[in-house]
Design a protein around this motif. Structure first.
Motif, PDB file in Angstrom:
ATOM      1  N   ALA A   1       0.879  -1.341   0.153  1.00  0.00           N
ATOM      2  CA  ALA A   1      -0.138   0.041  -0.085  1.00  0.00           C
ATOM      3  C   ALA A   1       0.767   1.357  -0.074  1.00  0.00           C
ATOM      4  CB  ALA A   1      -0.885  -0.104   1.191  1.00  0.00           C
TER       5      ALA A   1
ATOM      6  N   ARG B   1       4.004   1.465  -1.222  1.00  0.00           N
ATOM      7  CA  ARG B   1       4.439   1.654  -2.520  1.00  0.00           C
ATOM      8  C   ARG B   1       3.570   2.298  -3.397  1.00  0.00           C
ATOM      9  NH1 ARG B   1       6.630  -3.317  -1.132  1.00  0.00           N
ATOM     10  NH2 ARG B   1       5.119  -4.376  -2.732  1.00  0.00           N
ATOM     11  N   SER B   2       2.362   1.911  -3.286  1.00  0.00           N
ATOM     12  CA  SER B   2       1.191   2.492  -4.372  1.00  0.00           C
ATOM     13  C   SER B   2       1.015   3.944  -4.117  1.00  0.00           C
ATOM     14  CB  SER B   2      -0.057   1.867  -4.188  1.00  0.00           C
ATOM     15  OG  SER B   2      -0.756   2.231  -3.019  1.00  0.00           O
TER      16      SER B   2
ATOM     17  N   ARG C   1       3.953   5.918  -5.458  1.00  0.00           N
ATOM     18  CA  ARG C   1       3.963   5.937  -6.918  1.00  0.00           C
ATOM     19  C   ARG C   1       2.442   6.658  -7.643  1.00  0.00           C
ATOM     20  NH1 ARG C   1       4.788  -0.474  -7.646  1.00  0.00           N
ATOM     21  NH2 ARG C   1       7.165  -0.250  -7.238  1.00  0.00           N
TER      22      ARG C   1
ATOM     23  N   ARG D   1      -0.648   6.485  -6.881  1.00  0.00           N
ATOM     24  CA  ARG D   1      -2.110   5.802  -7.311  1.00  0.00           C
ATOM     25  C   ARG D   1      -3.080   6.025  -6.313  1.00  0.00           C
ATOM     26  NH1 ARG D   1      -1.241  -0.281  -9.027  1.00  0.00           N
ATOM     27  NH2 ARG D   1      -3.678   0.164  -9.762  1.00  0.00           N
TER      28      ARG D   1
ATOM     29  N   THR E   1      -6.226   2.423  -2.422  1.00  0.00           N
ATOM     30  CA  THR E   1      -4.972   1.841  -1.570  1.00  0.00           C
ATOM     31  C   THR E   1      -5.480   0.508  -0.818  1.00  0.00           C
ATOM     32  OG1 THR E   1      -4.419   4.153  -1.008  1.00  0.00           O
ATOM     33  CG2 THR E   1      -3.426   2.391   0.340  1.00  0.00           C
TER      34      THR E   1
ATOM     35  N   ILE F   1      -5.352  -2.207  -3.429  1.00  0.00           N
ATOM     36  CA  ILE F   1      -4.024  -2.729  -3.825  1.00  0.00           C
ATOM     37  C   ILE F   1      -3.553  -3.479  -2.556  1.00  0.00           C
ATOM     38  CG2 ILE F   1      -1.689  -1.853  -4.091  1.00  0.00           C
ATOM     39  CD1 ILE F   1      -3.063   0.624  -5.646  1.00  0.00           C
TER      40      ILE F   1
END
Length: 395
Positions: free
Chosen positions: A50, A52-53, A56, A58, A270, A273
């Motif tokens: 989560a 990392r998302s 990036r 997201r 989030t 993911i």
């Protein structure tokens, strides 16, 4: 301003769980066996996915149905676990927890006056959601002597020409009861014969301690008349991420997503993911947590039997549902006095329907040291009750 409030909503009773926990807010040094929530943190690799998302960027909406990758992960998980295959394009919907999925499923299929059969004791939202959908909840009382399982006899006693939906939830909250394949098959035959749609809440399915969980959707003739509900909240310690899912017949799911798109739109990306990571790579951590719950389960069963409070041995979820009838107190009085006198919080069984009266729900989603101390306090409390009863009778 009461005249503005919808009469149906105004008539709904408050949650028996939340009403009771208002008593806890002002107390200290409490051991809580009341909240149905894992005491573990979400495993790190799931949190890391989560994070990392977010790094990036997201942070957008997703499809109303949920991320396709998550729906594919749900498909793969159910195929491997239950031998059930659902099409990610139209037969799987990602929801804000199973709580939203229950509401959507009932609102999508219930017409005014339809009867919703609800085995009790059960999770507190089933009957209110049936009412809000315009239906009539019909309690099907389950018996401790039958392991709190739904038997064909109990079900047939309550079916009428208006029966449309059967709510099913095994492993069960609050009893921890499970049903095996043969027992489910007997219920499935009745559902087919009486043309019932089954809404099967299987949020605790991966927390089955003896034998293997079987979904009623896998029984003959049931995939096309079952809406299977599950999520990542309990087995993966992800309650706050609020990710559930519904799988079922295409027409029913299309009706559910109509409501979902106007009220929720989609769950947070989030959380979705994080759920992908849980379903794809979370089995080892899930099994570790379930093994620890099993160790606690055995402690609680032995403890309550030693104290003298009979209980059906729970085979799933993380609850135990002992009877307190032999103490001479009703379940609410028992729970309030236990909280006041010994600082142990449990939930009165009547909060889960009339069939739960005379019991209390205790969760073992707490460190084993706290559970051991709670059992010591319970033993002391029950012993005092026994000591006081002869004197009370003498007076």
């Amino acid at each position: 301003m009461r005249s503005f409030v919808n009469r149906q909503v105004a008539a709904l009773p408050p949650s028996g769980i939340r009403r009771f926990f208002d008593l806890i807010a002002s107390s200290t040094d409490i051991i809580s066996l009341g909240v149905g929530e894992p005491d573990f943190s979400t495993p790190w690799h799931i949190r890391a996915a989560a994070i990392r998302s977010l790094e990036r960027g997201r942070t957008s909406y997703t499809s109303n149905w949920g991320l396709l990758e998550l729906r594919q992960a749900i498909r793969d998980h159910l195929e491997a676990w239950q031998g059930l295959t659902y099409d990610p394009e139209g037969e799987i919907l990602v929801t804000v927890g199973v709580a939203e999925a229950i509401d959507l499923a009932l609102r999508a299929v219930v017409e005014p006056g339809d009867e919703v059969l609800i085995p009790e004791p059960c999770f507190v939202s089933y009957a209110p959601c049936a009412v809000l959908a315009g239906g009539r909840p019909v309690a099907v009382p389950l018996r401790a002597a039958e392991g709190f399982k739904l038997t064909p006899e109990r079900l047939l006693e309550h079916i009428t020409s208006r029966s449309k939906v059967l709510m099913l939830a095994f492993p069960a909250n609050p009893t921890g009861a499970v049903m095996n394949a043969a027992e489910l098959a007997a219920v499935a035959r009745i559902a087919v014969e009486h043309d019932l749609l089954v809404i099967s809440d299987e949020i605790y399915g991966e927390m089955t301690y003896e034998g293997e969980h079987r979904s009623i959707a896998a029984m003959p003739g049931m995939r096309e008349r079952t809406v299977l509900l599950n999520g990542v909240s309990k087995a993966y310690a992800m309650t706050g991420w609020r990710i559930g899912y519904a799988c079922g017949p295409r027409d029913v799911l299309a009706a559910m997503v109509k409501i979902h798109q106007y009220t929720i739109m989609c769950p947070p990306i989030t959380g979705q993911i994080a759920a992908i990571e849980a379903l794809r790579h979370g089995s080892a951590e899930r099994e570790r947590m379930v093994a620890e719950y099993d160790r606690r389960r055995r402690l609680m069963v032995d403890g309550f039997r030693r104290i003298g409070l009979p209980c059906v041995e729970p085979k799933g979820a993380f609850y135990i549902f002992p009877s307190v009838a032999e103490t001479g107190l009703d379940d609410t009085t028992f729970a309030v006095r236990l909280l006041e006198e010994e600082k142990v919080a449990v939930v009165p069984g009547s909060a889960f329907g009339a069939a739960g009266a005379g019991h209390v729900r205790c969760t073992y989603a707490a460190p084993i040291e706290q559970l051991a101390e709670a059992l010591r306090r319970l033993d002391r409390f029950v012993a005092r009750l026994h000591e006081s009863r002869p004197r009370a009778m003498a007076r």
